[in-house]
Scaffold this active site. Sequence first.
Site, mmCIF file in Angstrom:
data_model
loop_
_atom_site.group_PDB
_atom_site.id
_atom_site.type_symbol
_atom_site.label_atom_id
_atom_site.label_comp_id
_atom_site.label_asym_id
_atom_site.label_seq_id
_atom_site.Cartn_x
_atom_site.Cartn_y
_atom_site.Cartn_z
ATOM 1 N N LYS A 51 0.840 -1.206 0.000
ATOM 2 C CA LYS A 51 0.000 0.000 0.000
ATOM 3 C C LYS A 51 0.875 1.257 0.000
ATOM 4 C CE LYS A 51 -3.767 -2.411 2.332
ATOM 5 N NZ LYS A 51 -4.323 -2.842 3.609
ATOM 6 N N GLN A 95 -4.922 -1.502 9.814
ATOM 7 C CA GLN A 95 -4.616 -2.809 9.231
ATOM 8 C C GLN A 95 -5.118 -3.919 10.151
ATOM 9 O OE1 GLN A 95 -3.240 -3.498 6.144
ATOM 10 N NE2 GLN A 95 -3.747 -5.610 6.662
ATOM 11 N N ASP A 118 -11.232 2.805 4.176
ATOM 12 C CA ASP A 118 -11.470 1.363 4.081
ATOM 13 C C ASP A 118 -12.964 1.045 4.016
ATOM 14 O OD1 ASP A 118 -9.526 -0.517 3.683
ATOM 15 O OD2 ASP A 118 -8.895 -0.625 5.769
#
Length: 283
Positions: A51, A95, A118
């Site tokens: 990422k 994460q 997200d």
Amino acid sequence: MTILDGKKLSNKIKENLKVEVENLKNKGITPGLAVILVGNDPASHTYVSMKNKACKEVGIYSVVHEFPESITEKELLSTIKMINENPNIHGLLIQLPLPKHIDTTKILEAVDPKKDVDGFHPYNMGRLVEGLDTFAPCTPLGVMELFKEYDIDLYGKDVCVVGASNIVGKPMWALLVNKMATVDICHIATKDLASHTKRADIVIVGVGKSNLITVDMVKDGVIVIDIGINKVDGKIVGDVDFENVSKKASYITPVPGGVGPMTIAMLLSNTIKAAKNFLKESK
């Protein structure tokens, strides 16, 4: 049979995003993404590194906050609050998975919905179900982009989604229903999975079990989207018996090189969208 090439499409999207980032920089704003990474999970570290690299490719400012597994929930919430209040950071990604002593729901709900790139915050999930503009989770969003790129019309299609997670299955259902598909969602408690997949025009699977979908479970001309990631004999494979199912399919995603690259491309896209929203609101 046509391969749905996520790698090729993600590169195309990234080229377009570079232009958008340049336009934003000309207006005095650099899109910024913060990632919170807890513990030493190798897969998590690999994903975050990918990422970070992708952010650099398109010109997004990216920062990773790494913490030991022993971090307390209070310390984590304090970091999230600091990032929420930072005007130079437009997207915040937690994460997953988090250590067991941390309440994941509480952490995800602490993220400012405007920075939730997200798409996991209940506020954004609710707007997604209602078909309103929002941040959709990156993997289902990437699947929708593949459908668009390959001119796959979802209107009236029978779709079977295998896997009912908050990250993939449920938001995938919402995005498909919003496009007027008829969606059958299956999970670990589904009694006869094959009876659902056999009648579907499109099968989307993401549960993390290799060879879960076999050739006898799909009809001729089926469109197969494989989101699963498994390691078998040192090789990365999906949830679908690709070799045999591909002989029956009209379209199919490979693993790797299918949905995976699209997930990262959508994260970048969501971050740029967050920066644009910030710019609009600050005028």
